[in-house]
Scaffold this motif. Structure first.
Motif, PDB file in Angstrom:
ATOM      1  N   MET A   1     -10.824 -34.581 -29.063  1.00  0.00           N
ATOM      2  CA  MET A   1      -9.453 -34.242 -28.783  1.00  0.00           C
ATOM      3  C   MET A   1      -8.658 -34.189 -30.089  1.00  0.00           C
ATOM      4  N   LEU A   2      -7.751 -33.237 -30.142  1.00  0.00           N
ATOM      5  CA  LEU A   2      -6.900 -33.051 -31.316  1.00  0.00           C
ATOM      6  C   LEU A   2      -5.451 -33.277 -30.917  1.00  0.00           C
ATOM      7  N   ILE A   3      -4.704 -33.970 -31.741  1.00  0.00           N
ATOM      8  CA  ILE A   3      -3.275 -34.167 -31.528  1.00  0.00           C
ATOM      9  C   ILE A   3      -2.541 -33.333 -32.562  1.00  0.00           C
ATOM     10  N   ARG A   4      -1.566 -32.583 -32.102  1.00  0.00           N
ATOM     11  CA  ARG A   4      -0.776 -31.710 -32.978  1.00  0.00           C
ATOM     12  C   ARG A   4       0.671 -32.188 -32.963  1.00  0.00           C
ATOM     13  N   ILE A   5       1.195 -32.465 -34.156  1.00  0.00           N
ATOM     14  CA  ILE A   5       2.582 -32.889 -34.315  1.00  0.00           C
ATOM     15  C   ILE A   5       3.274 -31.838 -35.177  1.00  0.00           C
ATOM     16  N   VAL A   6       4.374 -31.305 -34.672  1.00  0.00           N
ATOM     17  CA  VAL A   6       5.118 -30.286 -35.406  1.00  0.00           C
ATOM     18  C   VAL A   6       6.563 -30.736 -35.528  1.00  0.00           C
ATOM     19  N   LYS A   7       7.055 -30.771 -36.756  1.00  0.00           N
ATOM     20  CA  LYS A   7       8.450 -31.137 -37.032  1.00  0.00           C
ATOM     21  C   LYS A   7       9.261 -29.850 -37.152  1.00  0.00           C
ATOM     22  N   LEU A   8      10.341 -29.777 -36.368  1.00  0.00           N
ATOM     23  CA  LEU A   8      11.199 -28.602 -36.338  1.00  0.00           C
ATOM     24  C   LEU A   8      12.629 -29.020 -36.647  1.00  0.00           C
ATOM     25  N   THR A   9      13.222 -28.440 -37.668  1.00  0.00           N
ATOM     26  CA  THR A   9      14.593 -28.758 -38.056  1.00  0.00           C
ATOM     27  C   THR A   9      15.469 -27.543 -37.807  1.00  0.00           C
ATOM     28  N   PHE A  10      16.490 -27.728 -36.978  1.00  0.00           N
ATOM     29  CA  PHE A  10      17.341 -26.619 -36.555  1.00  0.00           C
ATOM     30  C   PHE A  10      18.744 -26.716 -37.133  1.00  0.00           C
ATOM     31  N   GLU A  11      19.393 -25.567 -37.218  1.00  0.00           N
ATOM     32  CA  GLU A  11      20.821 -25.556 -37.482  1.00  0.00           C
ATOM     33  C   GLU A  11      21.470 -26.308 -36.318  1.00  0.00           C
ATOM     34  N   PRO A  12      22.409 -27.211 -36.595  1.00  0.00           N
ATOM     35  CA  PRO A  12      23.013 -27.995 -35.500  1.00  0.00           C
ATOM     36  C   PRO A  12      23.582 -27.138 -34.367  1.00  0.00           C
ATOM     37  N   GLY A  13      24.101 -25.989 -34.679  1.00  0.00           N
ATOM     38  CA  GLY A  13      24.664 -25.124 -33.649  1.00  0.00           C
ATOM     39  C   GLY A  13      23.640 -24.450 -32.757  1.00  0.00           C
ATOM     40  N   PHE A  32      -1.642 -23.470 -20.864  1.00  0.00           N
ATOM     41  CA  PHE A  32      -2.550 -22.715 -21.716  1.00  0.00           C
ATOM     42  C   PHE A  32      -3.896 -23.439 -21.764  1.00  0.00           C
ATOM     43  N   ASP A  33      -4.982 -22.668 -21.736  1.00  0.00           N
ATOM     44  CA  ASP A  33      -6.320 -23.244 -21.742  1.00  0.00           C
ATOM     45  C   ASP A  33      -6.506 -24.204 -22.917  1.00  0.00           C
ATOM     46  N   GLY A  34      -6.840 -25.445 -22.617  1.00  0.00           N
ATOM     47  CA  GLY A  34      -7.117 -26.432 -23.650  1.00  0.00           C
ATOM     48  C   GLY A  34      -5.965 -27.371 -23.946  1.00  0.00           C
ATOM     49  N   CYS A  35      -4.754 -27.052 -23.456  1.00  0.00           N
ATOM     50  CA  CYS A  35      -3.622 -27.950 -23.678  1.00  0.00           C
ATOM     51  C   CYS A  35      -3.684 -29.067 -22.647  1.00  0.00           C
ATOM     52  N   LEU A  36      -3.748 -30.295 -23.118  1.00  0.00           N
ATOM     53  CA  LEU A  36      -3.843 -31.449 -22.232  1.00  0.00           C
ATOM     54  C   LEU A  36      -2.495 -32.078 -21.956  1.00  0.00           C
ATOM     55  N   SER A  37      -1.566 -31.985 -22.911  1.00  0.00           N
ATOM     56  CA  SER A  37      -0.221 -32.527 -22.712  1.00  0.00           C
ATOM     57  C   SER A  37       0.705 -31.993 -23.801  1.00  0.00           C
ATOM     58  N   LEU A  38       2.001 -32.047 -23.511  1.00  0.00           N
ATOM     59  CA  LEU A  38       3.012 -31.577 -24.456  1.00  0.00           C
ATOM     60  C   LEU A  38       4.281 -32.377 -24.234  1.00  0.00           C
ATOM     61  N   GLN A  57      -7.781 -29.921 -26.319  1.00  0.00           N
ATOM     62  CA  GLN A  57      -9.203 -30.254 -26.159  1.00  0.00           C
ATOM     63  C   GLN A  57      -9.941 -30.133 -27.486  1.00  0.00           C
ATOM     64  N   SER A  58      -9.564 -29.144 -28.297  1.00  0.00           N
ATOM     65  CA  SER A  58     -10.244 -28.940 -29.572  1.00  0.00           C
ATOM     66  C   SER A  58      -9.373 -28.092 -30.492  1.00  0.00           C
ATOM     67  N   GLU A  59      -9.771 -28.017 -31.742  1.00  0.00           N
ATOM     68  CA  GLU A  59      -9.076 -27.158 -32.698  1.00  0.00           C
ATOM     69  C   GLU A  59      -9.186 -25.688 -32.297  1.00  0.00           C
ATOM     70  N   ASP A  60     -10.333 -25.311 -31.718  1.00  0.00           N
ATOM     71  CA  ASP A  60     -10.494 -23.931 -31.253  1.00  0.00           C
ATOM     72  C   ASP A  60      -9.482 -23.590 -30.160  1.00  0.00           C
ATOM     73  N   TYR A  65      -4.401 -20.714 -28.843  1.00  0.00           N
ATOM     74  CA  TYR A  65      -2.979 -20.700 -28.467  1.00  0.00           C
ATOM     75  C   TYR A  65      -2.132 -20.121 -29.603  1.00  0.00           C
ATOM     76  N   ARG A  66      -2.370 -20.573 -30.823  1.00  0.00           N
ATOM     77  CA  ARG A  66      -1.567 -20.123 -31.962  1.00  0.00           C
ATOM     78  C   ARG A  66      -1.734 -18.626 -32.240  1.00  0.00           C
ATOM     79  N   ASN A  67      -2.830 -18.039 -31.792  1.00  0.00           N
ATOM     80  CA  ASN A  67      -3.076 -16.602 -31.964  1.00  0.00           C
ATOM     81  C   ASN A  67      -2.717 -15.789 -30.724  1.00  0.00           C
ATOM     82  N   SER A  68      -2.147 -16.439 -29.723  1.00  0.00           N
ATOM     83  CA  SER A  68      -1.864 -15.774 -28.448  1.00  0.00           C
ATOM     84  C   SER A  68      -0.496 -15.100 -28.437  1.00  0.00           C
ATOM     85  N   GLU A  69      -0.317 -14.199 -27.496  1.00  0.00           N
ATOM     86  CA  GLU A  69       0.980 -13.553 -27.291  1.00  0.00           C
ATOM     87  C   GLU A  69       2.014 -14.562 -26.805  1.00  0.00           C
TER      88      GLU A  69
END
Length: 95
Positions: A1-13, A32-38, A57-60, A65-69
């Motif tokens: 199993m792979l855990i993905r953490i993404v930091k997103l910084t937005f304009e306050p508005g 999406f196939d392979g996503c276990l939780s978000l 489930q895996s890096e693949d 997902y990252r290459n999907s529409e």
């Protein structure tokens, strides 16, 4: 199993707009196939900083997902709201 953490910084508005995008996209990502939780986390001190925390489930599966529409559509709406570059980490749980 792979855990993905993404930091997103937005304009306050743009916080409400991002939260709307996430709300409508949440089920698409979770189903999406392979996503276990978000989860979406918000920094207490800096409310314009968010983190997505997802299990795959895996890096693949993550890469599919990252290459999907689905990803391209969500990312296209989200990236224009940033005030700083996003940061991402792929990690494994050790304990």
């Amino acid at each position: 199993m792979l855990i993905r953490i993404v930091k997103l910084t937005f304009e306050p508005g743009h916080i409400a707009e991002f939260e709307g995008i996430f709300k409508t996209s949440n089920a698409l990502i979770k189903n999406f196939d392979g996503c276990l939780s978000l989860e979406l986390l918000q920094d207490i001190t800096h409310p314009n900083v968010f983190f997505t925390y997802s299990h795959w489930q895996s890096e693949d599966h993550l890469n599919a997902y990252r290459n999907s529409e689905v990803f391209k559509s969500i990312w296209g709406k989200t990236k224009i709201l940033f005030s700083d570059r996003p940061e991402a980490w792929s990690v494994h749980k050790k304990v």
